[in-house]
Design a protein around this motif. Structure first.
Motif, short mmCIF file in Angstrom:
data_model
loop_
_atom_site.label_atom_id
_atom_site.label_comp_id
_atom_site.label_asym_id
_atom_site.label_seq_id
_atom_site.Cartn_x
_atom_site.Cartn_y
_atom_site.Cartn_z
N ASN A 66 0.84 -1.20 0.00
CA ASN A 66 0.00 0.00 0.00
C ASN A 66 0.88 1.25 0.00
O ASN A 66 1.86 1.33 0.74
N ILE A 67 0.51 2.21 -0.79
CA ILE A 67 1.28 3.45 -0.91
C ILE A 67 0.74 4.47 0.09
O ILE A 67 -0.47 4.74 0.12
N ASP A 68 1.63 5.01 0.91
CA ASP A 68 1.25 6.06 1.85
C ASP A 68 1.21 7.39 1.09
O ASP A 68 2.22 8.06 0.90
N ARG A 69 0.01 7.76 0.65
CA ARG A 69 -0.13 8.94 -0.19
C ARG A 69 0.15 10.23 0.59
O ARG A 69 0.66 11.21 0.02
N ALA A 70 -0.18 10.24 1.87
CA ALA A 70 0.10 11.44 2.67
C ALA A 70 1.60 11.68 2.78
O ALA A 70 2.08 12.82 2.63
N LEU A 71 2.36 10.60 3.02
CA LEU A 71 3.81 10.74 3.07
C LEU A 71 4.39 11.13 1.72
O LEU A 71 5.32 11.95 1.64
N LEU A 72 3.81 10.59 0.67
CA LEU A 72 4.29 10.92 -0.66
C LEU A 72 4.06 12.39 -0.99
O LEU A 72 4.91 13.06 -1.59
N ARG A 73 2.91 12.94 -0.58
CA ARG A 73 2.63 14.35 -0.82
C ARG A 73 3.57 15.24 -0.03
O ARG A 73 4.01 16.29 -0.51
N ARG A 74 3.91 14.84 1.21
CA ARG A 74 4.84 15.65 2.01
C ARG A 74 6.24 15.64 1.41
O ARG A 74 6.94 16.65 1.42
#
Length: 313
Positions: A66-74
């Motif tokens: 699963n991709i942590d989208r919140a971390l990716l945006r940060r």
């Protein structure tokens, strides 16, 4: 070279020596190995244990991470999506020549470039299997290595468009059309300078009206011929034979008019074809003209383009 559609859309990874050595060192702990990974190791000279089960891609039970989208945006918040514009350079004769040479070099490299084929590659499914295997090895305390450490020195191959060579006949025709276009542009630029090119026949109104009159006369002649044939079938047969029914007279007129129309269409097409040949006669004469001994043939004659008259200084 022309770019066609992408045939193989899969992302491929060329394994590095570090990755292959890791697979060889941990092969005793592999219970199941994908068929592609086993084939790659065999081609590279590594042998798997007999207890290792080789499975196909469809039989693998892989859990996609699963991709942590919140971390990716940060992480990508400070990354600009638009590239910074390159500083403008002053345009001079040297810069223009350098840009022209660079463009020509890129075109030659693009024509001569052939994509390198790799037989031993890993696909996305193999990378998912390797990631799950590394997670299991870390849980068992056998190895403490991560996936990015293994693939950081590997080469990533993205899908590319297939390059197809252009048709040589089409390329020759395009070159001929470009030369003719340049020829016409040269006539437009020099017709006010050279008295011999000033009165170019195709630019005069008389030439255009004469060509238009020929076409109109041919069409009018066709219409009058068909009308005369219908008149003959409708009135002439009735005068020669005697009174006939009105419907039969119309049928005779239509039949005679149709026969004359087919004949006129043949002669009209033949006439238009002869008219086109007359227009193309100067170019054919230049192509088939005999060359004297020691005489040099101009480039325009060999390319099928009408030779230009040099203007007087």
């Amino acid at each position: 070279m022309l770019k066609s559609t992408i045939v193989d859309t899969r992302v491929r990874l060329v394994p590095s020596k570090t990755l292959l050595e890791f697979l060889d060192s941990q092969k005793e702990h592999f219970k199941k190995v994908p068929e592609n990974v086993a084939k790659l190791m065999k081609n590279e000279g590594y042998i798997l244990p007999l207890s290792t089960q080789i499975v196909k891609e469809q039989e693998l039970n892989i859990k996609r991470p699963n991709i942590d989208r919140a971390l990716l945006r940060r992480l990508t918040a400070d990354v600009s999506e638009e590239p910074e514009p390159a500083p403008a350079k002053p345009i001079g004769k040297k810069n223009k020549k350098a840009a022209k040479d660079k463009k020509a070099t890129e075109e030659v490299m693009e024509d001569e470039e052939h994509p390198t084929e790799y037989n031993n590659v890993l696909y996305l499914t193999d990378m998912h299997w390797l990631n799950d295997t590394l997670i299991q090895l870390r849980k068992d305390g056998i190895s403490n290595i991560f996936l990015y450490e293994l693939i950081e020195s590997s080469d990533l191959l993205l899908p590319e468009n297939e390059m197809k060579p252009r048709n040589p006949d089409l390329e020759a025709r395009c070159e001929r059309l470009r030369a003719e276009q340049h020829n016409r542009e040269y006539h437009k630029m020099t017709k006010n300078v050279d008295a011999g090119l000033k009165h170019y026949p195709e630019d005069t109104i008389a030439y255009q009206i004469k060509s238009l009159n020929k076409q109109i006369i041919a069409v009018v002649q066709f219409v009058f011929s068909v009308a005369a044939g219908f008149t003959f079938g409708f009135f002439g047969v009735n005068l020669m034979v005697g009174p006939l029914p009105f419907g039969f007279r119309i049928l005779l007129g239509v039949i005679v008019a149709l026969i004359i129309a087919l004949a006129e269409m043949y002669f009209l097409a033949k006439k238009l074809h002869e008219y086109d040949e007359v227009l193309d006669a100067p170019k054919r004469m230049q192509q088939t003209a005999p060359k004297a001994r020691g005489e040099r043939v101009p480039p325009a004659a060999t390319s099928g383009v009408q030779a230009l008259k040099p203007h007087a200084d």
